[in-house]
Design an enzyme around this catalytic site. Structure first.
Site, PDB file in Angstrom:
ATOM      1  N   HIS A 140       0.782  -1.187   0.098  1.00 14.16           N
ATOM      2  CA  HIS A 140      -0.104  -0.069  -0.021  1.00 14.16           C
ATOM      3  C   HIS A 140       0.856   1.298   0.031  1.00 14.16           C
ATOM      4  CE1 HIS A 140       0.989   0.280   4.391  1.00 14.16           C
ATOM      5  NE2 HIS A 140       0.282  -0.958   4.411  1.00 14.16           N
ATOM      6  N   HIS A 165       4.153   1.384   2.297  1.00 19.07           N
ATOM      7  CA  HIS A 165       5.310   0.542   1.810  1.00 19.07           C
ATOM      8  C   HIS A 165       5.662   1.331   0.558  1.00 19.07           C
ATOM      9  CE1 HIS A 165       2.561  -3.144   2.941  1.00 19.07           C
ATOM     10  NE2 HIS A 165       3.735  -3.026   3.538  1.00 19.07           N
TER      11      HIS A 165
END
Length: 288
Positions: A43, A46
């Protein structure tokens, strides 16, 4: 096995040998290397770590490996989302290489070594998930030793994990600098997590208030309220939202995670929470 350059637009190393060959080629060019370890289901949190890696190194590796040794038998290892193709698409133009080993490669037959820490790993998550950090430390050590990056980047959302990894790297003289990336949040402040997809609409609404209570509790402590008093009030508010279980709401020394003996911070402090709503266990933290 050569690099997989056919499945996705970004090359993928499946074995330690292939990873090391790619890194050796970069080193021969005098390039610096960053590693962003993940369990996939990527997501924006990250991807912010990948952006940080790109700012601090010439080449960036993102590892994708759902590590079985950091899950307890009653946790969600089998259900943890595995979305490699979608992850690879998100990393196009951002990372230079994905390292995606399988469990047999990471833990071959006869594997019998575990890295465990005392001190920083023992409270909080260590109390409720006693085998967790041994699994984390072991797999992170293996990933770092395979890639030998100049830097490795971890999100501050897992603050205790970040402290554990810094302690391990320092204790074992591993020549990799550990950087922490700031927490990325939803518009209502909920910390991004791969597990947020498990939340029902009602649970998601309640989860969005967790960071509000955390921030207000931290402000209360910063303004002089005793830690025990402020966290007790905050804990009651969390349970009133519909959270079934509050594992902890604590203010601790930011580096050692030790409690403050006089019920007030005497060093840089962090407030940390873990609470379960429905089937989802959420963690969060912020500075005091």
């Amino acid at each position: 096995m050569p690099l997989d350059t056919k499945s996705y637009e970004i090359p993928v190393a499946r074995s330690a040998a292939d990873l090391r060959e790619a890194v050796a080629a970069w080193r021969a060019e005098g390039l610096s290397v960053a590693l962003v370890p993940t369990m996939g289901a990527l997501h924006e949190g990250h991807l912010s770590l990948v952006d940080l890696a790109r700012k601090n190194a010439d080449r960036t590796i993102v590892s994708i490996f759902v590590n079985p040794t950091q899950f307890a038998p009653n946790e969600d290892f089998s259900a943890y989302p595995r979305t490699e193709a979608a992850d690879a698409a998100k990393l196009e133009g951002k990372a230079d290489l994905i390292f995606a080993p399988n469990a047999e490669d990471m833990y071959p037959e006869g594997f019998s070594t575990t890295i465990s820490l005392t001190g920083v790993s023992e409270p909080l998550e260590g109390t409720f998930r006693p085998t967790h950090f041994a699994g984390v430390a072991t797999v992170v050590a293996k990933l770092i030793l395979r890639a030998m990056p100049d830097i490795a980047i971890f999100g501050e959302k897992d603050w205790q994990q970040l402290m554990v990894i810094r302690r391990m790297v320092a204790d074992l003289d591993i020549p990799t600098k550990i950087l922490g990336g700031p927490i990325v949040r939803e518009p209502d402040g909920l910390a991004l997590s791969s597990r947020n997809v498990y939340l029902s609409p009602e649970e998601r609404k309640a989860a969005g208030q967790l960071n509000v209570i955390l921030r207000e509790t931290a402000a209360s402590v910063a303004n002089g309220a005793p830690i025990s008093e402020a966290t007790a009030k905050g804990g009651k508010r969390i349970l009133a939202l519909g959270f079934e279980k509050l594992d902890y709401l604590e203010v601790r020394d930011a580096a050692s995670l030790a409690p403050f003996p006089n019920d007030r911070p005497t060093a840089p402090a962090r407030i940390l929470v873990a609470a379960k709503i429905g089937k989802t266990r959420l963690i969060d933290n912020m500075p005091v």
